[in-house]
Design an enzyme around this catalytic site. Sequence first.
Site, PDB file in Angstrom:
ATOM      1  N   LYS A 127       0.841  -1.203   0.000  1.00  0.00           N
ATOM      2  CA  LYS A 127       0.000   0.000   0.000  1.00  0.00           C
ATOM      3  C   LYS A 127       0.874   1.251   0.000  1.00  0.00           C
ATOM      4  CE  LYS A 127      -3.740   1.896   2.920  1.00  0.00           C
ATOM      5  NZ  LYS A 127      -4.572   1.545   4.105  1.00  0.00           N
ATOM      6  N   SER A 163      -9.279   1.577   3.460  1.00  0.00           N
ATOM      7  CA  SER A 163      -8.460   2.281   2.489  1.00  0.00           C
ATOM      8  C   SER A 163      -7.439   1.357   1.818  1.00  0.00           C
ATOM      9  CB  SER A 163      -7.741   3.468   3.146  1.00  0.00           C
ATOM     10  OG  SER A 163      -6.821   3.019   4.108  1.00  0.00           O
ATOM     11  N   SER A 185      -9.699  -0.702   7.482  1.00  0.00           N
ATOM     12  CA  SER A 185      -9.067  -0.467   6.181  1.00  0.00           C
ATOM     13  C   SER A 185      -8.471  -1.713   5.536  1.00  0.00           C
ATOM     14  CB  SER A 185      -7.977   0.600   6.302  1.00  0.00           C
ATOM     15  OG  SER A 185      -8.569   1.854   6.244  1.00  0.00           O
TER      16      SER A 185
END
Length: 500
Positions: free
Chosen positions: A102, A176, A200
């Site tokens: 990420k 996210s 997330s």
Amino acid sequence: MADLRVLLAVAVFALAAGASCSFSFEFEEATIDSIQAGFKNGSLTSTALVHYYLDKITRLNPLLHAVIEVNPDALRQAARADAERSTGHRRGALHGVPVLIKDLIATRDRLNTTAGSLALLGSVLRHAGAVVLGKANLPEWANFRSARSTGGLHGWSARGGQSRDPYVLSANLCGSSTGSSIAAAANMAAATLGTETMDSILCPASLNSVVGIKPTVGLTSRSGVIPFSSRQDTIGPICRTVADAVHVLEAIVGYDALDAAATKSASKYIPKGGYKQFLRIDGLSGKRIGIPNGFFDFANGTVRRIVYTQHVSTMRQHGATVIENLKIENLNGILNITRGGLLTALTAEFKFNLNNYLSNLSYSPVRSLSEIIAFNNAHPTEEKLKEFGQQVLLLSENTTGIGPEEKAIIRQLEELSENGIVKLMTEHHLDAILTPDSDATPLIAYIGLPGIVVPAGYDEQGVPFSISYSGLKGYEPRLIEMAYAFEQATKVRKPPTFKT
Ligand SMILES: *[C@@H]1O[C@H](CO)[C@@H](O)[C@H](O)[C@H]1NC(C)=O
Ligand SMILES: *[C@@H]1O[C@H](CO)[C@@H](O)[C@H](O)[C@H]1NC(C)=O
Ligand SMILES: *[C@@H]1O[C@H](CO)[C@@H](O)[C@H](O)[C@H]1NC(C)=O
Ligand SMILES: *[C@@H]1O[C@H](CO)[C@@H](O)[C@H](O)[C@H]1NC(C)=O
Ligand SMILES: *[C@@H]1O[C@H](CO)[C@@H](O)[C@H](O)[C@H]1NC(C)=O
Ligand SMILES: *[C@@H]1O[C@H](CO)[C@@H](O)[C@H](O)[C@H]1NC(C)=O
């Protein structure tokens, strides 16, 4: 920007095309175990694997926007891993395995680390990182479910564009670790890493029919990760199988002097002999699993209702005791604070932690939250300021540290959690509580408890849903046992079909 990056990926691939054809190795849906077996019997090289994933990224990313950047050094790193392996040198279990991480997790290489934002392009971390295929997209500055905007269009960032679900392209997304989850689902990397402050990892993994592990806070170091709340932030794997996720978890847990307090305190939870020993086909046997009231209220006759009911019987058939209708006394209080005081605590923590991160970079175009806000104001078109605003950033900038009010809220969050999930699990001697998707998040987020989501089915529209096992601090071994046994008994996951 995005086009340029795709072109770059094409160029990287074209340069080395032709090398990747003549292997008997089955690339699609490859697991880390099969990759290691392929390395061993000579049917696979890291170079071939990186070619495969770069090709996948080139073809799928214009549609899915899961990847924000590919690593221009990925093939070089793969070649080095191949050379090292050929001389018998193995750096670790993931040696030569291409991982996508990420874009909150900094690496000391040519990759940028920007939380999706143009404001951080070019920032450089001081400390070393891992061998990576690239960085995964995420909704910009959005470790909240509501994104940085009040409207909450999930999965968009100025640098990576708008991500999409590979199962049903029009389905809702949540953040996210969106890009990581999509990339794992669509075989754009062998494994991916996500981060979670609140939902997330668990939420996007759920919606993309992949396995996500949210480790106990402190089990994995947060050093070099763009932060939200050091009280809640945790780094974990998102993969196609429980075994893959466990391979990655095992590689990333441990003490880190740069996140000393949290990793030292959680290191007592790391089992001797690691986590792979808990990939047990009989892992449900003898487990006590609780289902709290109010979490599985799906209408009679819906796919979810039918499938979840079957799953509970499957768990019982495999030797688990499943106790239904458990009451979490203060559930309303827990769900209510999510909408109330929580934001006060998180925004204060965000400013403090982010400013610390930014001031610690060896180079950065922005050095503080206020400079990011100013950057967004100066680039309203690129940052889509009109559509999304920057409300969370503004709220955060207005905070003045962790004062008495914030401390009181944090204490209240801890008490609610202690009197909620902790009390329930202790009183009923539970190994886990079972909830749909990532619905357990408000129960486990505030005191850093772990959870695992496993694919559970596909609804009437083909949108994936999942089931999750959550536990107390350090319960990863038993959560892994249950998740693995459940996965092996149900084998729900299928590759995505890109339904429009
Ligand atoms: C090597 O191992 C891989 C992964 O298990 C398998 O798919 C492949 O068929 C094997 N090839 C040979 C030549 O043994
Ligand atoms: C990092 O960002 C810079 C500035 O936009 C860009 O030139 C570079 O290509 C990016 N790095 C990678 C690996 O994409
Ligand atoms: C930077 O990182 C170091 C090491 O993790 C830490 O001790 C320090 O507090 C951080 N912040 C600043 C502003 O240097
Ligand atoms: C489902 O049907 C049962 C009777 O079979 C009923 O008692 C229950 O209230 C129904 N639940 C829902 C959510 O409609
Ligand atoms: C939620 O919290 C607010 C303020 O803390 C309180 O006034 C309200 O009654 C609560 N609502 C519920 C449904 O508990
Ligand atoms: C920040 O504080 C200022 C001054 O108290 C206030 O005018 C402004 O509305 C606040 N902004 C937000 C987003 O709360």
